[in-house]
Design a protein around this motif. Structure first.
Motif, PDB file in Angstrom:
ATOM      1  N   ALA A   1      22.665  21.261   0.172  1.00  0.00           N
ATOM      2  CA  ALA A   1      24.053  20.978  -0.198  1.00  0.00           C
ATOM      3  C   ALA A   1      25.001  21.959   0.488  1.00  0.00           C
ATOM      4  O   ALA A   1      26.040  21.560   1.036  1.00  0.00           O
ATOM      5  N   ASN A   2      24.627  23.243   0.484  1.00  0.00           N
ATOM      6  CA  ASN A   2      25.471  24.243   1.146  1.00  0.00           C
ATOM      7  C   ASN A   2      25.492  24.028   2.656  1.00  0.00           C
ATOM      8  O   ASN A   2      26.536  24.177   3.308  1.00  0.00           O
TER       9      ASN A   2
ATOM     10  N   VAL B   1      23.318  31.733  -2.344  1.00  0.00           N
ATOM     11  CA  VAL B   1      23.650  30.309  -2.271  1.00  0.00           C
ATOM     12  C   VAL B   1      24.133  29.929  -0.864  1.00  0.00           C
ATOM     13  O   VAL B   1      24.124  28.763  -0.488  1.00  0.00           O
TER      14      VAL B   1
ATOM     15  N   LEU C   1      16.054  30.109  -4.051  1.00  0.00           N
ATOM     16  CA  LEU C   1      17.136  29.139  -3.939  1.00  0.00           C
ATOM     17  C   LEU C   1      16.517  27.740  -3.885  1.00  0.00           C
ATOM     18  O   LEU C   1      15.618  27.491  -3.064  1.00  0.00           O
ATOM     19  N   SER C   2      16.992  26.841  -4.711  1.00  0.00           N
ATOM     20  CA  SER C   2      16.395  25.509  -4.739  1.00  0.00           C
ATOM     21  C   SER C   2      16.697  24.766  -3.429  1.00  0.00           C
ATOM     22  O   SER C   2      17.715  25.019  -2.763  1.00  0.00           O
TER      23      SER C   2
ATOM     24  N   SER D   1      13.166  28.365  -0.675  1.00  0.00           N
ATOM     25  CA  SER D   1      12.716  27.844  -1.975  1.00  0.00           C
ATOM     26  C   SER D   1      11.403  28.472  -2.448  1.00  0.00           C
ATOM     27  O   SER D   1      11.134  28.508  -3.645  1.00  0.00           O
TER      28      SER D   1
ATOM     29  N   GLU E   1      17.627  21.741  -3.098  1.00  0.00           N
ATOM     30  CA  GLU E   1      18.846  20.942  -3.232  1.00  0.00           C
ATOM     31  C   GLU E   1      20.091  21.787  -2.937  1.00  0.00           C
ATOM     32  O   GLU E   1      21.015  21.347  -2.239  1.00  0.00           O
ATOM     33  N   MET E   2      20.110  23.035  -3.459  1.00  0.00           N
ATOM     34  CA  MET E   2      21.259  23.913  -3.218  1.00  0.00           C
ATOM     35  C   MET E   2      21.356  24.289  -1.733  1.00  0.00           C
ATOM     36  O   MET E   2      22.451  24.363  -1.157  1.00  0.00           O
ATOM     37  N   TYR E   3      20.197  24.522  -1.126  1.00  0.00           N
ATOM     38  CA  TYR E   3      20.163  24.897   0.301  1.00  0.00           C
ATOM     39  C   TYR E   3      20.791  23.785   1.134  1.00  0.00           C
ATOM     40  O   TYR E   3      21.690  24.017   1.945  1.00  0.00           O
TER      41      TYR E   3
END
Length: 251
Positions: free
Chosen positions: A181-182, A77, A174-175, A167, A177-179
């Motif tokens: 956001a982090n 993540v 890892l999506s 992704s 969106e998560m990439y």
């Protein structure tokens, strides 16, 4: 010992060329066309290579970190923060500067060295036109204008390359969106500013080394080739040394 003395002499001459060029900054409005020409030569024609290299660099960075972190549950993540910090603070300005040294630095040295060998620089001095005013200062202004754009685009494209690799590669998984956001949680505006500062210092160093090497050239065609080679090598060494110093200062 002699090599160290020659290197320090070379650095001193680069500093003198820089100070003489700064003195002629008020002539920028009269040399506006020349500045625009160098902006096109340095920026627009270099930009495609910068984008290609930073895209794949961001993707490879995501692959390498993803491969190393795949056995640690939950660590993937953090791909966004690793790629974000790595590209903005280090890789984008560094790879842009190295590319600039190979492409723009070599052609600049070859042009000025040819002018020096074939006495065009002497003709300028005879007409009371300092070479720093006509040959160096417009290039310095152009690199200061173009480097933030190239580094900024390189950072963004590198992030996008990392997101795509994170992704699409199965062992990272890892999506997007998560990439992002982090990345947004960790990378701040100051990180991008630090990268821009590095990029501008590297760019000025590349132009100074290229111009100084050209103005020091004596002899004939063989010496022109030797000046080009030594300018590119010296630029890369100086970029890496400056990178270490700036990284310490900006931490």
């Amino acid at each position: 010992m002699q090599a160290i003395r020659d290197f320090l002499d070379y650095i001193g001459e680069c500093i003198l060329v820089f100070l003489r060029s700064i003195y002629y900054l008020p002539t920028v409005p009269r040399q506006f066309d020349r500045v625009i020409f160098h902006c096109y030569h340095i920026g627009y024609r270099t930009m495609p290579m910068v984008l290609i290299m930073t895209f794949f660099l961001g993707a490879v960075l995501a692959l390498q970190t993803g491969y190393s972190l795949q056995d640690i549950p939950g660590m993937n993540v953090y791909q966004g923060s690793i790629s974000g910090q790595g590209m903005s603070r280090e890789l984008a300005p560094l790879i842009t500067a190295l590319l600039l040294a190979g492409r723009v630095g070599s052609s600049t040295t070859a042009e000025i060295a040819s002018m020096k060998v074939y006495h065009e620089v002497d003709a300028l001095r005879t007409m009371n036109i300092p070479p720093e005013r006509l040959l160096v200062m417009p290039r310095l202004v152009a690199i200061i204008l173009m480097m933030p754009i190239m580094v900024g685009m390189g950072i963004f494209v590198g992030w996008y390359g990392g997101a795509l690799a994170a992704s699409k590669v199965p062992f990272i998984n890892l999506s997007t969106e998560m990439y992002w956001a982090n990345l947004k949680d960790v990378v701040g505006f100051q990180d991008i500013i630090d990268g821009q500062i590095k990029g501008m210092v590297f760019g000025v160093a590349v132009i100074l080394v290229a111009c100084t090497s050209g103005l020091r050239t004596k002899g004939g065609p063989r010496e022109i080739g030797m000046s080009v080679t030594s300018a590119v090598v010296a630029s890369m060494v100086i970029i890496l040394c400056l990178d270490f110093v700036l990284t310490l200062m900006l931490m």
